[in-house]
Write an enzyme that holds these catalytic residues in place. Structure first.
Site, PDB file in Angstrom:
ATOM      1  N   ASP A  16       0.824  -1.207   0.000  1.00  0.00           N
ATOM      2  CA  ASP A  16       0.000   0.000   0.000  1.00  0.00           C
ATOM      3  C   ASP A  16       0.864   1.266   0.000  1.00  0.00           C
ATOM      4  O   ASP A  16       1.627   1.505   0.931  1.00  0.00           O
ATOM      5  CB  ASP A  16      -0.891   0.010   1.236  1.00  0.00           C
ATOM      6  N   GLU A  76      -4.590   1.583  -3.324  1.00  0.00           N
ATOM      7  CA  GLU A  76      -5.874   1.947  -2.705  1.00  0.00           C
ATOM      8  C   GLU A  76      -5.753   3.109  -1.713  1.00  0.00           C
ATOM      9  O   GLU A  76      -6.763   3.732  -1.386  1.00  0.00           O
ATOM     10  CB  GLU A  76      -6.492   0.739  -2.002  1.00  0.00           C
ATOM     11  N   ASN A  77      -4.542   3.409  -1.259  1.00  0.00           N
ATOM     12  CA  ASN A  77      -4.328   4.506  -0.305  1.00  0.00           C
ATOM     13  C   ASN A  77      -3.631   5.712  -0.935  1.00  0.00           C
ATOM     14  O   ASN A  77      -3.131   6.591  -0.223  1.00  0.00           O
ATOM     15  CB  ASN A  77      -3.485   4.030   0.875  1.00  0.00           C
ATOM     16  N   ASN A 126     -10.055  -2.533  -0.223  1.00  0.00           N
ATOM     17  CA  ASN A 126     -11.344  -2.077   0.303  1.00  0.00           C
ATOM     18  C   ASN A 126     -11.537  -0.575   0.197  1.00  0.00           C
ATOM     19  O   ASN A 126     -12.666  -0.090   0.233  1.00  0.00           O
ATOM     20  CB  ASN A 126     -11.512  -2.525   1.758  1.00  0.00           C
ATOM     21  N   HIS A 127     -10.451   0.196   0.048  1.00  0.00           N
ATOM     22  CA  HIS A 127     -10.587   1.652  -0.083  1.00  0.00           C
ATOM     23  C   HIS A 127     -10.654   2.125  -1.537  1.00  0.00           C
ATOM     24  O   HIS A 127     -10.793   3.322  -1.791  1.00  0.00           O
ATOM     25  CB  HIS A 127      -9.406   2.359   0.600  1.00  0.00           C
ATOM     26  N   HIS A 175      -5.528  -8.873  -0.738  1.00  0.00           N
ATOM     27  CA  HIS A 175      -5.724  -7.758   0.182  1.00  0.00           C
ATOM     28  C   HIS A 175      -6.573  -8.227   1.359  1.00  0.00           C
ATOM     29  O   HIS A 175      -7.752  -8.545   1.186  1.00  0.00           O
ATOM     30  CB  HIS A 175      -6.418  -6.621  -0.568  1.00  0.00           C
ATOM     31  N   HIS A 224      -2.553  -4.574   2.769  1.00  0.00           N
ATOM     32  CA  HIS A 224      -3.601  -4.010   3.614  1.00  0.00           C
ATOM     33  C   HIS A 224      -3.150  -3.667   5.027  1.00  0.00           C
ATOM     34  O   HIS A 224      -3.500  -2.618   5.548  1.00  0.00           O
ATOM     35  CB  HIS A 224      -4.839  -4.908   3.698  1.00  0.00           C
ATOM     36  N   HIS A 239      -0.195  -2.977   6.258  1.00  0.00           N
ATOM     37  CA  HIS A 239       0.835  -1.940   6.274  1.00  0.00           C
ATOM     38  C   HIS A 239       2.101  -2.324   7.029  1.00  0.00           C
ATOM     39  O   HIS A 239       3.011  -1.506   7.143  1.00  0.00           O
ATOM     40  CB  HIS A 239       0.292  -0.618   6.849  1.00  0.00           C
TER      41      HIS A 239
END
Length: 274
Positions: A16, A47-48, A75-76, A162, A187, A189
């Protein structure tokens, strides 16, 4: 099919990428890693990208300009104003979202790239256990079975998994061992120390770890989460720095195109101030 430049299958993977500080850190570190490892394919989880949640055209382009070729999601992915770029013809083959979301979501979760004549299938999947939106996605294990069956032409299969729970991701690694060339988790991190090749040839790590602000709590300033933890409350008002001390976590993976089996996996980590 997206065509890449080299017959050699050397791959760099990043977890991420968290906000501006993560994007800047990756741009600083990647040139030297490209020179050292000569990768044919560079994949990062995006995603981040947009201040920690979601992805936009400008933040995606920043990573493409730095040398990343494909972005995966999680998910983001569907948060923020940039979500519709997933369905845009110019982005569909470069920006993925989890494949086990329903087809009514924009974008797609797989892409086949050509590396020197070798079809490489890249798959993005979302876990279910203790995962926000886990109840909204199909089972990642059976989704993998379906996707691989639909792409018999793929000689190499790469999976960004993820998820929140280590056991689900470890189980998935064993489930696809010998069928996937590489599986890496994203996911949480935090880079895990279980880098290995699962027999007969699946490169695996439970979580690659983030690329982002290193002097905080999984990429955000530490004051707010520490206060929330101490008070036993939900986190509110977390801040993400725009610059500072950052960590870049990644993987270098080598795959034999004749067998589709990984022959090398190496955990990479570098700290920089941006």
């Amino acid at each position: 099919m997206v065509r890449l430049r080299s017959p050699q299958v050397e791959i760099l993977v990043f977890g991420d990428v968290m906000g501006r500080v993560g994007r800047r850190a990756l741009a600083v570190v990647l040139p030297a890693w490209k020179k050292k490892y000569a990768p044919d394919l560079i994949i990062a989880n995006g995603e981040n990208l947009a201040h920690g949640k979601g992805i936009t055209e400008s933040t995606a382009q920043e990573l493409f300009d730095a040398g990343v070729q494909l972005l995966t999601g999680g998910n983001h992915t569907f948060e923020g104003h940039g979500v519709m770029m997933l369905a845009h013809p110019l982005w569909r083959d470069r920006v993925l979202r989890p494949a086990n979301f329903s087809d009514d979501r924009p974008g797609k979760g797989i892409v086949v790239v050509d590396v020197g004549g070798t079809p490489v299938l890249v798959v993005n999947l979302l876990c279910q256990v203790k995962m926000r939106d886990g109840e909204l996605v199909a089972n990642p294990f059976t989704a993998f079975d379906r996707i691989v069956a639909e792409h018999p032409e793929a000689k190499i299969v790469l999976v960004d998994l993820h998820g929140e729970i280590t056991s689900e991701r470890v189980g998935f690694g064993w489930y696809v061992a010998g069928r996937a060339s590489a599986v890496w988790g994203t996911h949480t991190h935090v880079s895990t120390a279980d880098t290995r090749i699962l027999p007969p040839g699946t490169a695996y790590q439970t979580d690659v770890g983030m690329t982002g602000f290193a002097d905080g709590v999984i990429g955000i300033e530490k004051a707010a989460p520490l206060a929330a933890f101490r008070a036993g409350e939900q986190l509110h008002g977390a801040e993400m720095p725009e610059s500072g001390y950052a960590v870049v976590n990644g993987l270098h993976i080598t795959v034999d195109p004749a067998t589709g089996h990984a022959t090398h996996i190496e955990r990479l980590q570098e700290y920089v101030t941006v």
